[in-house]
Design a protein around this motif. Structure first.
Motif, PDB file in Angstrom:
ATOM      1  N   GLY A  84       5.587   8.774  -1.125  1.00 45.96           N
ATOM      2  CA  GLY A  84       6.278   9.824  -1.757  1.00 45.96           C
ATOM      3  C   GLY A  84       5.647  11.247  -0.903  1.00 45.96           C
ATOM      4  N   ILE A  85       6.489  12.087  -1.007  1.00 43.83           N
ATOM      5  CA  ILE A  85       6.151  13.514  -0.419  1.00 43.83           C
ATOM      6  C   ILE A  85       6.443  14.448  -1.428  1.00 43.83           C
ATOM      7  N   VAL A  86       5.832  15.716  -1.187  1.00 48.49           N
ATOM      8  CA  VAL A  86       5.831  16.784  -1.971  1.00 48.49           C
ATOM      9  C   VAL A  86       6.689  17.773  -1.149  1.00 48.49           C
ATOM     10  N   VAL A  87       7.672  18.495  -1.699  1.00 48.58           N
ATOM     11  CA  VAL A  87       8.333  19.650  -0.858  1.00 48.58           C
ATOM     12  C   VAL A  87       8.496  20.877  -1.775  1.00 48.58           C
ATOM     13  N   GLY A  88       8.304  22.122  -0.842  1.00 44.86           N
ATOM     14  CA  GLY A  88       8.419  23.308  -1.514  1.00 44.86           C
ATOM     15  C   GLY A  88       9.162  24.244  -0.862  1.00 44.86           C
ATOM     16  N   GLN A  89       9.520  25.429  -1.288  1.00 50.54           N
ATOM     17  CA  GLN A  89      10.554  25.980  -0.515  1.00 50.54           C
ATOM     18  C   GLN A  89      10.225  27.627  -0.707  1.00 50.54           C
ATOM     19  N   ASP A  90      10.487  28.568   0.240  1.00 47.17           N
ATOM     20  CA  ASP A  90      10.376  29.969  -0.124  1.00 47.17           C
ATOM     21  C   ASP A  90      11.600  30.558  -0.657  1.00 47.17           C
ATOM     22  N   MET A  91      11.918  31.581  -0.723  1.00 52.04           N
ATOM     23  CA  MET A  91      13.305  32.453  -1.591  1.00 52.04           C
ATOM     24  C   MET A  91      14.357  32.752  -0.847  1.00 52.04           C
ATOM     25  N   ARG A  92      14.290  32.052   0.587  1.00 50.03           N
ATOM     26  CA  ARG A  92      15.529  32.378   1.585  1.00 50.03           C
ATOM     27  C   ARG A  92      16.777  31.784   1.188  1.00 50.03           C
ATOM     28  N   GLU A  93      17.848  32.321   1.158  1.00 53.05           N
ATOM     29  CA  GLU A  93      19.116  31.777   0.570  1.00 53.05           C
ATOM     30  C   GLU A  93      19.585  30.696   0.916  1.00 53.05           C
ATOM     31  N   SER A  94      19.315  30.102   2.167  1.00 51.67           N
ATOM     32  CA  SER A  94      19.644  28.875   2.613  1.00 51.67           C
ATOM     33  C   SER A  94      18.901  27.660   2.225  1.00 51.67           C
ATOM     34  N   ARG A 123      -0.499  13.542  -0.719  1.00 58.65           N
ATOM     35  CA  ARG A 123       0.698  13.214  -0.395  1.00 58.65           C
ATOM     36  C   ARG A 123       1.247  14.083   1.019  1.00 58.65           C
ATOM     37  N   PRO A 124       2.132  13.633   1.914  1.00 56.01           N
ATOM     38  CA  PRO A 124       2.316  14.393   2.991  1.00 56.01           C
ATOM     39  C   PRO A 124       3.396  15.449   2.191  1.00 56.01           C
ATOM     40  N   GLY A 125       3.538  16.399   2.822  1.00 53.35           N
ATOM     41  CA  GLY A 125       4.398  17.795   2.440  1.00 53.35           C
ATOM     42  C   GLY A 125       5.330  18.326   3.518  1.00 53.35           C
ATOM     43  N   ALA A 126       6.266  19.059   2.981  1.00 56.41           N
ATOM     44  CA  ALA A 126       7.444  19.787   3.793  1.00 56.41           C
ATOM     45  C   ALA A 126       7.469  21.292   3.165  1.00 56.41           C
ATOM     46  N   MET A 127       7.317  22.153   4.022  1.00 59.28           N
ATOM     47  CA  MET A 127       7.584  23.628   3.194  1.00 59.28           C
ATOM     48  C   MET A 127       8.643  24.449   4.015  1.00 59.28           C
ATOM     49  N   PHE A 128       9.629  24.607   3.072  1.00 57.83           N
ATOM     50  CA  PHE A 128      11.054  25.223   3.913  1.00 57.83           C
ATOM     51  C   PHE A 128      10.480  26.668   3.872  1.00 57.83           C
ATOM     52  N   THR A 129      10.328  27.293   5.039  1.00 62.61           N
ATOM     53  CA  THR A 129      10.128  28.641   4.934  1.00 62.61           C
ATOM     54  C   THR A 129      10.327  29.267   6.693  1.00 62.61           C
ATOM     55  N   ALA A 130      10.750  30.223   6.868  1.00 61.83           N
ATOM     56  CA  ALA A 130      10.687  30.786   8.233  1.00 61.83           C
ATOM     57  C   ALA A 130       9.660  31.702   8.441  1.00 61.83           C
ATOM     58  N   SER A 131       8.631  31.810   7.301  1.00 57.36           N
ATOM     59  CA  SER A 131       7.370  32.937   7.306  1.00 57.36           C
ATOM     60  C   SER A 131       7.981  34.089   7.405  1.00 57.36           C
ATOM     61  N   HIS A 132       7.431  34.799   8.531  1.00 56.84           N
ATOM     62  CA  HIS A 132       8.080  36.499   8.627  1.00 56.84           C
ATOM     63  C   HIS A 132       9.122  36.629   9.495  1.00 56.84           C
ATOM     64  N   ASN A 133      10.035  35.475   9.857  1.00 54.69           N
ATOM     65  CA  ASN A 133      11.186  35.680  10.331  1.00 54.69           C
ATOM     66  C   ASN A 133      12.123  36.312   9.646  1.00 54.69           C
ATOM     67  N   LYS A 161       7.603  23.526   7.769  1.00 58.10           N
ATOM     68  CA  LYS A 161       6.143  23.634   7.984  1.00 58.10           C
ATOM     69  C   LYS A 161       5.829  22.126   7.506  1.00 58.10           C
ATOM     70  N   MET A 162       5.448  20.986   8.189  1.00 65.82           N
ATOM     71  CA  MET A 162       5.046  19.737   7.772  1.00 65.82           C
ATOM     72  C   MET A 162       3.661  19.455   7.875  1.00 65.82           C
ATOM     73  N   CYS A 163       3.394  18.453   6.818  1.00 61.33           N
ATOM     74  CA  CYS A 163       1.905  18.184   7.004  1.00 61.33           C
ATOM     75  C   CYS A 163       1.570  16.739   6.469  1.00 61.33           C
ATOM     76  N   ARG A 164       0.530  16.042   7.042  1.00 59.38           N
ATOM     77  CA  ARG A 164       0.204  14.618   6.206  1.00 59.38           C
ATOM     78  C   ARG A 164      -0.328  14.861   4.788  1.00 59.38           C
ATOM     79  N   ALA A 165      -0.684  13.795   4.340  1.00 60.98           N
ATOM     80  CA  ALA A 165      -1.507  13.837   2.979  1.00 60.98           C
ATOM     81  C   ALA A 165      -2.770  14.373   3.251  1.00 60.98           C
ATOM     82  N   GLY A 166      -3.092  15.358   2.110  1.00 65.56           N
ATOM     83  CA  GLY A 166      -4.600  15.892   2.379  1.00 65.56           C
ATOM     84  C   GLY A 166      -4.195  17.349   3.009  1.00 65.56           C
ATOM     85  N   ALA A 167      -2.885  17.595   3.297  1.00 61.89           N
ATOM     86  CA  ALA A 167      -2.667  19.054   4.173  1.00 61.89           C
ATOM     87  C   ALA A 167      -3.062  18.984   5.569  1.00 61.89           C
TER      88      ALA A 167
END
Length: 492
Positions: A59-69, A108-118, A126-132
């Motif tokens: 399994g993986i963990v997925v988060g996101q920032d506030m961007r409309e897309s 768990r591996p993770g995926a963060m949906f963000t474009a940071s400062h763009n 931004k993707m990571c393996r288990a344990g960040a």
């Protein structure tokens, strides 16, 4: 078909939505990420050598920032992941370091949906393996890109006969409690702090960590909110504190409210910038030295020899102060995947970059702006002096900041600098290294100066950073190098 080399670069996915990528691309990346990173790590062995007990299914963990897309892209990515037989835990809106926390504690591996400062039209992953642990081109991202491109060009594989599931979990309170346990500031003197979230994710994390939104003990802080409303269109200013214009509102608010300091976060709240009681910016190098000394002393108190990482364009003050305090100081390339790898390889207690990314061993060797902010608050509140007095101690030299030049021929421009400063130096012997771009140092002689000239990975740019013992020397070296770089070009 989308050309994924245009959006998947050294460290992450980043591009304009929907021009450069869309839901179908997100689905392909999810399917590839599951097969390249997640499934092979199902029986991941932790760093201490003890085999982890595998979950019933990967399994993986997925988060996101506030961007409309974000919602559309996350749903498509999750669809690609579950099609490979991998479960998804969605933690909803979070900061990037919130995602790292989830990947760390859930292993768990993770995926963060963000474009940071763009700007608002961008999004990314931004993707990571288990344990960040980081995923970059050299550690799996190139294969993810290759496989995702194959899916887009030739069709997706047949779905797993046992597809994954999508679940949801709230992690904000756990994240806040985790950080609070690392730096306890309940006993400091009362401080007033202005926090500029830039309409980014610090509008969610700051009230949880610095306030009472997570149900934790109250802190001796009078927090003045600035642009805490989550809004991916960034109506007030870009969520990029690296640009001085984006700090203007924070600087004015600190003075207006007679605050002790101000904190500014970028869009995904993994970077933290600091201004003092006068509204003057405190350099990230000074913050690196200040926080690094706290971590070094704690490490020594526990009977260990501390190691600290810094990238090669932080101030010379960083290795000066931390080395004098007894730390082993390791210099590395610019970029979070490089510094995270060095952090883990060296079991480093702390790491800092010129761009205000701060890394902590106690936070899975990952970067967290909020933990750095807690350290700054602790350092200020544990003694009576103003932040400007503290910062002055850690800023003994003068730097140019990063200056970009658009050039017609990057190689020719660099060679002009090499010829003037290395091949035929007129100002005495210099030290030269090419760890990341060209670094020329005259620090062991007088006058003291060094510069680094690096090419952009994606644009015809050369990036210059100069530091010297005084302003006149810095200006002279800066202007001399820029004149060589821009001999046939205009300033970017």
């Amino acid at each position: 078909m989308s050309d994924l080399t245009q959006i998947i670069k050294a460290y992450d996915v980043r591009g304009v939505v929907p021009d450069q990528w869309d839901a179908e691309v997100a689905r392909a990346i999810g399917a590839a990420f599951a097969r390249v990173v997640v499934i092979p790590e199902w029986a991941h062995v932790p760093a201490d050598g003890e085999p982890a007990e595998p979950a019933d299914r990967p399994g993986i963990v997925v988060g996101q920032d506030m961007r409309e897309s974000g919602d559309t892209l996350v749903e498509a990515f999750a669809d690609g992941v579950v099609s490979a037989g991998v479960d998804v835990v969605r933690i909803g809106l979070c900061s990037t370091d919130g995602l790292y926390h989830a990947a760390g504690v859930l292993e768990r591996p993770g995926a963060m949906f963000t474009a940071s400062h763009n700007p608002a039209q961008y999004n990314g992953i931004k993707m990571c393996r288990a344990g960040a642990r980081p995923v970059g081109l050299a550690s799996g991202l190139a294969e993810v890109r290759r496989l995702a491109q194959e899916y887009l060009d030739s069709g997706f594989p047949a779905p797993s006969p046992t597809p994954g599931t999508v679940g949801h979990r709230e992690m904000l309170a756990e994240y806040a409690a985790y950080l609070r346990a690392l730096v306890d500031i309940r006993g400091i003197r009362p401080l007033k702090v202005v926090v500029d979230a830039g309409n980014g994710m610090a509008g969610l994390t700051a009230p949880a960590v610095l306030g009472d939104a997570a149900g934790l003990d109250p802190l001796p802080l009078d927090v003045v909110p600035l642009y805490w409303e989550l809004d991916g269109s960034f109506p007030n200013h870009e969520a990029n504190p690296l640009e001085p214009k984006n700090l203007e509102d924070l600087r004015a608010a600190v003075v207006e409210h007679d605050a002790d300091l101000g904190l500014a976060f970028d869009g995904d709240a993994d970077r933290c910038f600091v201004v003092d009681e006068h509204g003057d910016p405190v350099s990230p190098s000074a913050v690196t030295a200040l926080v690094g000394l706290r971590e070094v002393e704690r490490e020594k108190a526990e009977g260990r020899t501390p190691t600290v990482i810094h990238n090669l364009i932080t101030s010379r003050a960083v290795p000066d102060f931390l080395g004098a305090a007894g730390a082993r100081v390791v210099r590395t390339r610019v970029g979070h995947s490089f510094i995270k790898a060095e952090m883990a390889d060296n079991d480093a207690v702390f790491g800092g970059e010129h761009s205000a990314h701060y890394y902590f061993r106690d936070f899975f060797f990952a970067d967290t702006g909020m933990l750095a902010a807690l350290h700054v608050l602790a350092a200020l509140g544990e003694q009576p002096h103003a932040l400007s007095d503290l910062a002055e101690m850690y800023e003994p030299y003068v730097s140019s900041g990063e200056i970009n030049s658009t050039v017609d021929d990057v190689v020719a421009a660099r060679e002009r600098v090499v010829d003037a400063y290395v091949t035929n130096p007129g100002g005495g012997e210099v030290e030269v290294d090419e760890l990341d771009g060209l670094t020329v140092s005259h620090w062991d002689s007088h006058p003291q100066w060094w510069f680094n000239l690096r090419a952009s990975n994606t644009e015809p740019l050369l990036r210059l950073n100069v530091e010297a013992a005084d302003e006149d020397i810095m200006i002279k070296v800066r202007d001399d190098v820029l004149s060589l770089v821009r001999a046939t070009t205009d300033e970017n």
